[in-house]
Design an enzyme around this catalytic site. Structure first.
Site, PDB file in Angstrom:
ATOM      1  CB  CYS A   1     -12.816  23.163  13.829  1.00  0.00           C
ATOM      2  SG  CYS A   1     -14.313  22.588  13.731  1.00  0.00           S
TER       3      CYS A   1
ATOM      4  N   GLY B   1       0.981   5.477  -3.751  1.00  0.00           N
ATOM      5  CA  GLY B   1       0.555   6.534  -4.500  1.00  0.00           C
ATOM      6  C   GLY B   1      -0.077   6.654  -5.562  1.00  0.00           C
TER       7      GLY B   1
ATOM      8  CB  THR C   1      10.332  -6.975 -12.858  1.00  0.00           C
ATOM      9  OG1 THR C   1      11.080  -8.386 -13.233  1.00  0.00           O
ATOM     10  CG2 THR C   1      11.243  -5.927 -13.432  1.00  0.00           C
ATOM     11  CE  LYS C   2      10.610 -13.945 -10.663  1.00  0.00           C
ATOM     12  NZ  LYS C   2      10.843 -14.677 -11.843  1.00  0.00           N
TER      13      LYS C   2
ATOM     14  CD  GLU D   1      -8.649  22.282   7.372  1.00  0.00           C
ATOM     15  OE1 GLU D   1      -9.088  23.508   7.657  1.00  0.00           O
ATOM     16  OE2 GLU D   1      -8.840  21.499   8.342  1.00  0.00           O
TER      17      GLU D   1
ATOM     18  CB  SER E   1      -0.967   0.101   1.223  1.00  0.00           C
ATOM     19  OG  SER E   1      -0.198   0.009   2.124  1.00  0.00           O
TER      20      SER E   1
ATOM     21  CG  HIS F   1     -12.335  21.822   9.079  1.00  0.00           C
ATOM     22  ND1 HIS F   1     -11.362  21.349   9.919  1.00  0.00           N
ATOM     23  CD2 HIS F   1     -13.587  21.567  10.005  1.00  0.00           C
ATOM     24  CE1 HIS F   1     -11.910  20.870  10.892  1.00  0.00           C
ATOM     25  NE2 HIS F   1     -12.949  20.884  10.953  1.00  0.00           N
TER      26      HIS F   1
ATOM     27  CD  GLU G   1     -10.030  -6.626   3.619  1.00  0.00           C
ATOM     28  OE1 GLU G   1      -9.517  -7.677   3.256  1.00  0.00           O
ATOM     29  OE2 GLU G   1      -9.424  -5.928   4.331  1.00  0.00           O
TER      30      GLU G   1
ATOM     31  NE  ARG H   1     -21.438  14.688  17.481  1.00  0.00           N
ATOM     32  CZ  ARG H   1     -20.363  13.970  17.129  1.00  0.00           C
ATOM     33  NH1 ARG H   1     -19.137  14.296  17.871  1.00  0.00           N
ATOM     34  NH2 ARG H   1     -20.265  13.409  16.281  1.00  0.00           N
TER      35      ARG H   1
END
Ligand code: GLN
Length: 555
Positions: free
Chosen positions: A388, A24, A195-196, A529, A21, A527, A156, A479
């Site tokens: 916030c 990019g 490359t395997k 940003e 994982s 927010h 999954e 909230r």
């Protein structure tokens, strides 16, 4: 199939990941989206995530990074932020789909006897729902680039891979393209790129019936021609459909890197669609050269929060600061300050900063450190931006330390009656046409003020000047609210509220007036940003960094 807002012409580019994982693939998807947009196409980028949470709203930022919020109130994966920043296209709720959401919808339909007694199964019901989601809300779209979360081989992820395999079968290769992102590790001792693992991940995809059409290989050294040819051969991909994604100094260099190798033209060629002879990437080059220019003035911003060990938890924030840095031609050095760490000297760390920023957050943990950081910034005249929770702790600090009301606090942190709840849970607010209600025991997934809402600014205030407007729209995710009862008391302390929600007139923006000698002190309930873009830095961040640049500190 009756799919809402469906465009039968839309083309689908599916992006899968192999080997590891964090390759990019989100950035590669975003970069491809940006390139196709420059060719004049209407693009949406979607993320299909195999986890069972219904949305990212309840997920711990330490595990999953920032929860990004769309205008239309969805709490999503942080990759949607990249998609927006790269393409300039606002993401929608329909762009973020999780396995949890799909299962919930299918099971709800089953309970309502929607399947008329059929045995409800992963194939065809879950896969069918996945295909519907893919095609929903595409009426205004030429291309859907759909990133499949996780890594090929995960249990999954299988229903999603089966869903996209069926899409190819249903609609043909004229409308579907598979791009596989994978890793080519470099072995120091062997002195070569291996490359395997990439071959194995393609094999894994083949085992579920998907032959990738294109491959993007993450490497840290260039791929030599013989290895390239070998990899293409073994993975059954044409040589000119294999691309490299080498490590680069900034993520904003990825569109140019992929364009130079011809990714966008190959994709358009594949679909037999018109490609411009040349597209203008000068805005991207300007950003990259600004970010990599040596000897820029460095501005140190202290970010005081509780998730600082994983900067991905504040992804949009760091990007927004970088964008404002580009605007001012300065390098932003982010000093991550853990507000929970009692062993560290908070003040000593803040002494190095030209600006203090307390970002959003939830819960009481770390808030004493944040309140202390606000006091430091206010008393030492260091520019302060509170977002916030960072705004809420700023008003608590003012009431406690300027107003000398020690009991001032937030109902989120303290439930005892001795606390004066200047930050409170207000039970009703308007969301568009509807009145929403919330309470302490409400379902955490759905009771927040979320998404875009208008905020009216006070004429002549600092923020009205910064925005150059009296009505702004910003995204929310919170909230609790500043209790409007205390506004008059705040004004006496030199803290005015220069922004209020349009419908309920809830105070949203406290600012300390400049006549009180503070160079820049603003808090915002929303927010900002989330809406900053590399080509359109957010005005609040631009103004804040502009003030920080002026601050000289003992470095
Ligand atoms: N915890 C605060 C609230 O719920 C602030 C939320 C935030 O910072 N996003 O109101």
């Amino acid at each position: 199939m009756d799919i809402m807002n469906h465009n039968p012409e839309t083309k689908y580019v599916f992006v899968t990941g192999g080997v590891v994982s964090s390759l990019g693939k989100g950035i590669c998807s975003a970069a491809l989206g940006a390139l196709l947009k420059l060719h004049g196409y209407r693009v949406r980028i979607r993320k299909f995530d195999p986890y069972l949470n219904v949305d990212a709203g309840t997920m711990n930022p330490y595990q999953h990074g920032e929860c990004f919020v769309t205008d239309d109130c969805a709490e999503t994966d942080l990759d949607l932020g990249h998609y927006e920043r790269f393409t300039g296209v606002n993401a929608r709720k329909s762009d973020c789909v999780t396995a949890g959401q799909i299962y919930q919808e299918v099971i709800t339909r089953e309970r309502e006897k929607g399947f008329k007694g059929a045995t409800v199964q992963v194939v065809p019901h879950i896969t069918g729902a996945i295909k519907e989601k893919l095609q929903e809300d595409t009426a205004d779209t030429d291309f859907v680039i759909c990133e499949i979360g996780g890594t090929v081989g995960d249990i999954e992820g299988l229903p999603f891979l089966e869903g996209i395999r069926q899409m190819r079968n249903d609609t043909g290769s004229e409308r579907t393209l598979f791009i596989h992102c994978t890793l080519l590790p470099y072995l120091e001792t062997a002195g070569e790129l291996k490359t395997k693992p990439a071959q194995h991940s393609v094999k894994e995809l083949l085992s579920v019936g998907i032959q990738p059409d294109f491959m993007i290989c993450r490497t840290n050294v260039a791929l030599a021609q013989p290895e390239r040819h070998k990899l293409a051969q073994f993975c059954n991909i044409r040589d000119n459909r294999l691309f490299e994604s080498q490590d680069v100094a900034t993520i904003y260099a990825v569109p140019e890197m992929l364009h130079e190798q011809g990714l966008d033209t190959r994709v358009l060629e594949y679909f037999d669609m018109y490609a411009q002879d040349s597209i203008n990437l000068s805005a991207w080059s300007a950003i990259v050269s600004s970010l990599t220019m040596p000897n820029r003035q460095i501005v140190t911003i202290g970010i005081v929060g509780k998730y600082v060990k994983l900067p991905d938890a504040y992804k949009s924030l760091t990007e927004a600061l970088v964008h404002a840095g580009i605007h001012h031609d300065v390098e932003i050095n982010m000093l991550w300050i853990d507000s929970e760490d009692e062993t560290a000297d908070l003040h000593q760390q803040m002494d190095q900063c030209q600006g203090i920023l307390v970002p959003g957050g939830f819960g009481v943990r770390g808030t004493d450190g944040m309140i202390d950081a606000v006091r430091y910034a206010r008393e030492k005249n260091v520019p302060y931006l509170g977002i916030c929770l960072g705004m809420q702790v700023a008003v608590i600090e003012a009431m406690r330390n300027i107003g000398e009301v020690n009991s001032a606090g937030s109902a989120e942190f303290h439930t005892d009656s001795d606390v004066l709840p200047i930050i409170a849970l207000l039970s009703e607010w308007a969301q568009g046409e509807n009145i929403e209600t919330r309470g302490l025991n409400s379902d955490f997934g759905g009771t927040m003020r979320l998404g875009a809402a208008d905020c009216a600014l006070k004429p002549g205030s600092k923020v009205a000047g910064i925005y150059g407007s009296l009505l702004i729209t910003e995204r929310h995710r919170h909230r609790y609210e500043v209790n409007p009862k205390y506004c008059a008391q705040f004004a006496e302390l030199g803290v005015i509220f220069s922004g209020h929600t349009q419908h309920e007139t809830l105070p949203e923006i406290p600012e300390i007036l400049e006549r009180n000698d503070h160079p820049w002190f603003v808090g915002v309930q929303f927010h900002p940003e989330l809406k900053s873009r590399p080509f359109a830095p957010h005005p609040l961040f631009v103004s804040y960094i502009g003030a920080c640049v002026q601050i000289e500190r003992l470095l």
